[in-house]
Write a protein that holds these residues in place. Structure first.
Motif, PDB file in Angstrom:
ATOM      1  N   LEU A 696      -3.571   2.456   2.660  1.00 45.27           N
ATOM      2  CA  LEU A 696      -3.784   1.051   3.453  1.00 45.27           C
ATOM      3  C   LEU A 696      -4.485   0.315   5.040  1.00 45.27           C
ATOM      4  N   GLU A 697      -4.248  -0.646   4.851  1.00 43.90           N
ATOM      5  CA  GLU A 697      -4.879  -1.434   5.533  1.00 43.90           C
ATOM      6  C   GLU A 697      -3.865  -1.444   7.155  1.00 43.90           C
ATOM      7  N   VAL A 698      -3.421  -1.942   7.320  1.00 46.65           N
ATOM      8  CA  VAL A 698      -2.834  -2.523   9.063  1.00 46.65           C
ATOM      9  C   VAL A 698      -1.117  -1.880   8.704  1.00 46.65           C
ATOM     10  N   PHE A 699      -1.496  -1.706   9.749  1.00 44.40           N
ATOM     11  CA  PHE A 699       0.263  -0.565   9.363  1.00 44.40           C
ATOM     12  C   PHE A 699       1.029  -2.038  11.607  1.00 44.40           C
ATOM     13  N   ASP A 700       2.031  -3.100  10.794  1.00 43.52           N
ATOM     14  CA  ASP A 700       2.486  -3.355  11.826  1.00 43.52           C
ATOM     15  C   ASP A 700       3.990  -3.032  12.389  1.00 43.52           C
ATOM     16  N   LEU A 701       4.336  -2.266  13.396  1.00 45.26           N
ATOM     17  CA  LEU A 701       5.341  -1.761  13.152  1.00 45.26           C
ATOM     18  C   LEU A 701       6.949  -2.511  13.619  1.00 45.26           C
ATOM     19  N   LYS A 702       6.026  -3.838  14.159  1.00 44.96           N
ATOM     20  CA  LYS A 702       7.738  -5.353  14.096  1.00 44.96           C
ATOM     21  C   LYS A 702       7.724  -5.965  13.118  1.00 44.96           C
ATOM     22  N   THR A 703       7.677  -5.515  11.659  1.00 48.13           N
ATOM     23  CA  THR A 703       7.813  -5.868  11.010  1.00 48.13           C
ATOM     24  C   THR A 703       8.831  -5.492  10.354  1.00 48.13           C
ATOM     25  N   PHE A 704       9.595  -4.349  10.686  1.00 50.82           N
ATOM     26  CA  PHE A 704      10.756  -3.739  10.098  1.00 50.82           C
ATOM     27  C   PHE A 704      11.941  -3.419  10.966  1.00 50.82           C
ATOM     28  N   LYS A 705      12.919  -3.891  10.956  1.00 50.50           N
ATOM     29  CA  LYS A 705      13.919  -3.570  12.132  1.00 50.50           C
ATOM     30  C   LYS A 705      14.914  -3.027  11.570  1.00 50.50           C
ATOM     31  N   THR A 706      14.813  -1.566  12.817  1.00 53.80           N
ATOM     32  CA  THR A 706      16.049  -0.615  12.478  1.00 53.80           C
ATOM     33  C   THR A 706      16.058   0.077  14.008  1.00 53.80           C
ATOM     34  N   SER A 707      16.199   0.779  13.908  1.00 57.45           N
ATOM     35  CA  SER A 707      16.537   1.693  15.639  1.00 57.45           C
ATOM     36  C   SER A 707      15.196   1.902  16.011  1.00 57.45           C
ATOM     37  N   ALA A 708      15.329   2.713  17.461  1.00 53.82           N
ATOM     38  CA  ALA A 708      14.640   3.385  17.780  1.00 53.82           C
ATOM     39  C   ALA A 708      13.936   4.895  17.024  1.00 53.82           C
ATOM     40  N   ALA A 709      15.158   5.164  16.511  1.00 54.13           N
ATOM     41  CA  ALA A 709      14.886   6.657  15.903  1.00 54.13           C
ATOM     42  C   ALA A 709      14.552   6.302  14.381  1.00 54.13           C
ATOM     43  N   GLY A 710      15.128   4.550  13.477  1.00 57.00           N
ATOM     44  CA  GLY A 710      14.022   4.466  12.281  1.00 57.00           C
ATOM     45  C   GLY A 710      12.368   4.045  13.112  1.00 57.00           C
ATOM     46  N   GLN A 711      12.618   3.894  14.307  1.00 60.17           N
ATOM     47  CA  GLN A 711      10.714   4.180  14.331  1.00 60.17           C
ATOM     48  C   GLN A 711      10.145   5.263  14.401  1.00 60.17           C
ATOM     49  N   GLN A 712      11.141   5.644  14.990  1.00 57.51           N
ATOM     50  CA  GLN A 712      10.131   7.254  15.129  1.00 57.51           C
ATOM     51  C   GLN A 712       9.806   7.963  13.933  1.00 57.51           C
ATOM     52  N   ARG A 713      10.595   7.220  13.021  1.00 57.33           N
ATOM     53  CA  ARG A 713      10.332   8.051  11.197  1.00 57.33           C
ATOM     54  C   ARG A 713       9.612   6.854  10.643  1.00 57.33           C
ATOM     55  N   LEU A 714       9.201   6.047  10.741  1.00 57.20           N
ATOM     56  CA  LEU A 714       7.893   4.551  10.787  1.00 57.20           C
ATOM     57  C   LEU A 714       6.511   4.988  11.057  1.00 57.20           C
ATOM     58  N   LEU A 715       6.616   5.545  12.148  1.00 63.05           N
ATOM     59  CA  LEU A 715       5.586   6.215  12.990  1.00 63.05           C
ATOM     60  C   LEU A 715       4.615   7.659  12.010  1.00 63.05           C
ATOM     61  N   CYS A 716       5.105   8.036  11.120  1.00 67.53           N
ATOM     62  CA  CYS A 716       4.692   8.536  10.573  1.00 67.53           C
ATOM     63  C   CYS A 716       3.886   8.527   8.698  1.00 67.53           C
ATOM     64  N   MET A 717       3.519   7.294   8.868  1.00 72.03           N
ATOM     65  CA  MET A 717       2.721   6.111   8.031  1.00 72.03           C
ATOM     66  C   MET A 717       1.846   6.102   8.683  1.00 72.03           C
ATOM     67  N   LEU A 718       1.503   6.256  10.026  1.00 75.81           N
ATOM     68  CA  LEU A 718       0.497   5.440  10.161  1.00 75.81           C
ATOM     69  C   LEU A 718      -0.791   6.448  10.218  1.00 75.81           C
ATOM     70  N   LYS A 719      -0.711   7.350   9.573  1.00 78.92           N
ATOM     71  CA  LYS A 719      -1.552   8.588   9.182  1.00 78.92           C
ATOM     72  C   LYS A 719      -1.836   7.469   7.427  1.00 78.92           C
ATOM     73  N   ALA A 720      -1.793   7.377   7.243  1.00 80.54           N
ATOM     74  CA  ALA A 720      -1.770   6.364   6.021  1.00 80.54           C
ATOM     75  C   ALA A 720      -2.402   5.352   5.613  1.00 80.54           C
ATOM     76  N   PHE A 721      -2.495   4.607   7.174  1.00 70.87           N
ATOM     77  CA  PHE A 721      -3.121   3.638   7.361  1.00 70.87           C
ATOM     78  C   PHE A 721      -4.351   3.229   8.388  1.00 70.87           C
ATOM     79  N   LYS A 722      -5.606   2.644   7.903  1.00 70.84           N
ATOM     80  CA  LYS A 722      -6.846   2.314   8.612  1.00 70.84           C
ATOM     81  C   LYS A 722      -6.451   1.596   9.839  1.00 70.84           C
ATOM     82  N   HIS A 723      -5.879   1.178  10.049  1.00 71.87           N
ATOM     83  CA  HIS A 723      -5.589   0.818  11.341  1.00 71.87           C
ATOM     84  C   HIS A 723      -3.799   0.360  11.670  1.00 71.87           C
ATOM     85  N   ALA A 724      -3.197  -0.357  12.687  1.00 67.00           N
ATOM     86  CA  ALA A 724      -2.205  -0.082  13.263  1.00 67.00           C
ATOM     87  C   ALA A 724      -2.175  -1.376  14.723  1.00 67.00           C
ATOM     88  N   ARG A 725      -1.192  -2.068  14.655  1.00 69.62           N
ATOM     89  CA  ARG A 725      -0.813  -2.624  15.930  1.00 69.62           C
ATOM     90  C   ARG A 725       0.301  -3.159  16.099  1.00 69.62           C
TER      91      ARG A 725
END
Length: 725
Positions: A696-725
């Motif tokens: 996957l190309e770009v991970f953008d955490l801002k595109t997801f609406k969730t709690s702080a705990a949910g964001q921590q879980r989404l950060l696991c996805m970083l390893k599947a992306f080339k870039h993050a912002r």
């Protein structure tokens, strides 16, 4: 005329303390071309001129020390002292011709020793026993015939990853390779473009079964066949697993001669050290205490001491300081080596997608079956990702080659648990064919004796898993009532390495073919103990008294808790297997043909309940699975460790419950996930991204609406992306 040592000492004594310290930097950084660096540990800040002179002459000899001294003096602009030294050096050149003659004679002796060693080493490593099963050497194959290039990268940190090794693989199999610097196995001691620092000590990391020892053997074979690294004259392999048996004191020379007897005729080991490679394979299996802070300094190759002192001082560079050192280790144990003693860290990452296909086509002779297997495993992401591990590819090839031959579509494994169940029956067939004769190729029945044997191995596997032990000794086997006189019966599943130390005594070392085999058998033991013996071995070690029935769902819940509480996730795969075994479809391969003689898994849930409660069996079996699914769903919601929730979703997959993932993806496709995401849904999204076949190309955490705990879980996805912002 003063001898070289006296001349060197008098020159160094003319340097001020600050100048001597600066002089030492040139020696420890290895910036002088043609001269190996002196490890920093051998020249501590408080070193005086005498210590410098001693270390330099040990490393470079008398004449070499004077030459490098002259070079460094000019580099630090100490020209007057350099001129005085140069004048004195000129008087030493009268022996130049004899020195050259000696060097040529020494070179001839090195070449002769090299050819002898290459011939012997070629015989040792040219044949491969797949799976590491030393008891089946008659089924060995040519290493070159099945060798597939492994993906090895330069770089890495000393950080300790607290995940199960298989989980590490699952979350880094895609984008990570786009950020790494690849390096060929034959070039691990060579500088890459833009690098100038000499490489003398290499630490190679990699998870169990990823191909570290395989790489070592290929490196040695290519050297022995004079294809690569011809500048190396001597290669000595010191496996940590074998060194564990060395209890008495040895000198370094004696130790090296045990593993390479040809060195007995070498009078001066230090003289050939610059052309020597010492390979220490399997640091994670080392049971000697490697204390780099407190172990005494040791530099005499002929003086006996304990094995741990020899090993620490070899790595420090105090012994044979100019020799090349190659250490291999699983990631968790690699941090034992202080970074100042390592020049390069590499990581074996196993097979890429194309290498997986190449392996199956080399390993399976029938091209049609090979093509079908490759196409099939691509449809099952968990198995396809696991095939990054070469040893897992061997397990998969063993299973699928036997099942694709004549199996029905519903008999082909679809989960890890199903695949390991098939592997167990195949290996039992191999064992029975070897020792009992007959055709056991399609065996789907486990005999009573095989059942007892596997349960004993399962007990051993579970007990040692709790201690994080991957290798065991005779005492460990005796604790599980395994007769060490009949270890050939266990050889299909348990490898045995048999060595004799100094001709005086011997000790057997045991290990499972792979960590995942140990985890699977441990799960089988826990499952059978519950459904057949009414025992909860996770908490209890004896049958429940009275008529109280141990519920499998309760055992599952305790296993989930145990896995979540593990600091390093080493129960994660065990948990997947244990839950997967509760599905009847996985147990049919291990059942006996009659109810009166229950199979390996004894009375599986349905088999047991149909015998006693024929009308309620299916309902109660379903209830058990449903209860376990509910427990896992609750844990996914409440768990505070994001990586652990991903493994829990893998557990749901083994139970064939994909409702969380499919439901989340359905809402994502229909656009309903514009609402605030629940924590469990965030874990499901991360799971899907990590298991994706796409980089996957770009991970953008801002595109997801969730709690702080949910964001921590989404950060696991970083390893599947080339870039993050």
């Amino acid at each position: 005329m003063a001898d070289p040592l006296t001349l060197l000492l008098s020159t160094l004594e003319d340097l001020l303390p600050k100048e001597l310290k600066k002089f030492g930097l040139y020696l420890t950084e290895g910036t002088v071309e043609g001269f190996p660096r002196i490890p920093r540990g051998r020249l501590p800040p408080e070193s005086d001129a005498t210590h410098f002179a001693r270390q330099m002459t040990e490393m470079y000899g008398g004449e070499g020390s004077l030459k490098i001294t002259l070079h460094i003096l000019r580099e630090i602009n100490h020209n007057e002292l350099a001129e005085r030294l140069e004048i004195k050096l000129q008087s030493l050149q009268i022996n130049e011709h004899s020195l050259l003659s000696d060097e040529l004679h020494f070179s001839d002796k090195c070449t002769s020793l090299q050819r002898i060693l290459q011939s012997d080493m070629k015989i040792k490593v040219q044949k491969l026993v797949e799976g590491g099963n030393m008891a089946c050497k008659d089924h060995s194959i040519s290493l070159n015939d099945v060798y597939v290039e492994l993906y090895i990268t330069e770089g890495g940190t000393g950080d300790i990853n607290d995940q199960h090794e298989v989980r590490q693989l699952e979350v880094t199999h895609q984008a990570k390779r786009h950020r790494d610097t690849p390096i060929q196995c034959a070039d691990i001691f060579k500088c890459l473009p833009g690098q100038t620092k000499e490489i003398t000590t290499v630490l190679t990391k990699g998870i169990a079964g990823i191909g570290k020892t395989f790489s070592v053997h290929k490196f040695i074979l290519d050297w022995a066949e004079q294809k690569t690294n011809n500048d190396i004259a001597v290669v000595v392999s010191l496996p940590f697993r074998d060194l564990n048996q060395k209890k008495t004191h040895h000198s370094l020379k004696d130790l090296l001669c045990i593993y390479s007897p040809q060195l007995q005729n070498v009078d001066n080991l230090q003289g050939i050290a610059s052309r020597m490679l010492i390979i220490m394979d399997g640091l994670d299996e080392c049971r000697h205490p490697l204390d780099f802070q407190n172990a005494p300094w040791w530099s005499d190759v002929s003086m006996p001491t304990s094995i741990d002192v020899l090993l620490t001082n070899l790595i420090r560079g105090n012994l044979l300081s100019s020799a090349l050192i190659w250490i291999t280790s699983r990631p968790a144990a690699a941090s034992q080596i202080p970074s100042e003693y390592v020049d390069r860290v590499t990581e074996v990452q196993g097979f890429g997608d194309s290498q997986k296909e190449e392996y199956f086509r080399k390993r399976i002779r029938d091209e049609g079956i090979a093509s079908r297997i490759v196409a099939y495993i691509k449809t099952i992401r968990t198995i396809f990702i696991m095939c990054h591990i070469p040893l897992f590819c061997w397990i998969a090839a063993t299973v699928f080659e036997s099942t694709f031959d004549d199996a029905k579509p519903d008999e082909v494994p679809k989960t890890l648990t199903e695949m390991y169940t098939h592997f167990l029956t195949v290996q039992m067939g191999v064992k029975n064919k070897k020792y009992k004769g007959g055709n056991y190729k399609h065996q789907k029945v486990i005999s009573s004796s095989d059942k007892k044997m596997i349960l004993k191995l399962g007990k051993l596997a579970y007990n040692q898993l709790g201690k994080s032990n991957l290798i065991f000794y005779e005492g460990d086997l005796q604790e599980c009532d395994i007769d060490i006189r009949k270890t050939e019966d266990y050889s299909s599943l348990c490898t045995e390495v048999f060595k004799v130390e100094d001709g005086l005594h011997s000790e057997r070392i045991f290990s499972f073919v792979h960590l995942t085999i140990q985890e699977f058998l441990a799960a089988v033991y826990v499952h059978v103990s519950c459904v057949q013996n009414n025992m909860d071995v996770i908490v209890l070690h004896s049958p429940v008294k009275g008529k109280e029935q141990v519920k499998l769902s309760d055992v599952h819940q305790k296993a989930v808790e145990k896995a979540l509480q593990s600091p390093n996730g080493h129960y994660d795969l065990f948990l997947r297997f244990l839950l997967g075994l509760s599905r009847d479809s996985k147990q049919t391969f291990l059942q006996s043909p009659t109810v009166e003689q229950p199979g390996l898994l004894g009375r599986s849930i349905n088999a047991l309940l149909k015998l006693n409660f024929p009308q309620e069996a299916n309902t109660i079996s379903t209830q058990c699975v449903d209860q376990t699914v509910n427990v896992i769903m609750e844990k996914i919601t409440s768990c505070t460790a994001p990586e652990r929730t991903i493994n829990l979703i893998h557990c749901l997959s083994e139970l064939k419950d994909n409702s969380l993932v499919t439901g989340t993806m359905k809402e994502l496709v229909t656009g309903k996930l514009s609402r605030t995401l629940l924590e469990a849904e965030c874990s499901a999204l991360a799971y899907v991204a990590l298991m994706s076949s796409e980089v996957l190309e770009v991970f953008d955490l801002k595109t997801f609406k969730t709690s702080a705990a949910g964001q921590q879980r989404l950060l696991c996805m970083l390893k599947a992306f080339k870039h993050a912002r």
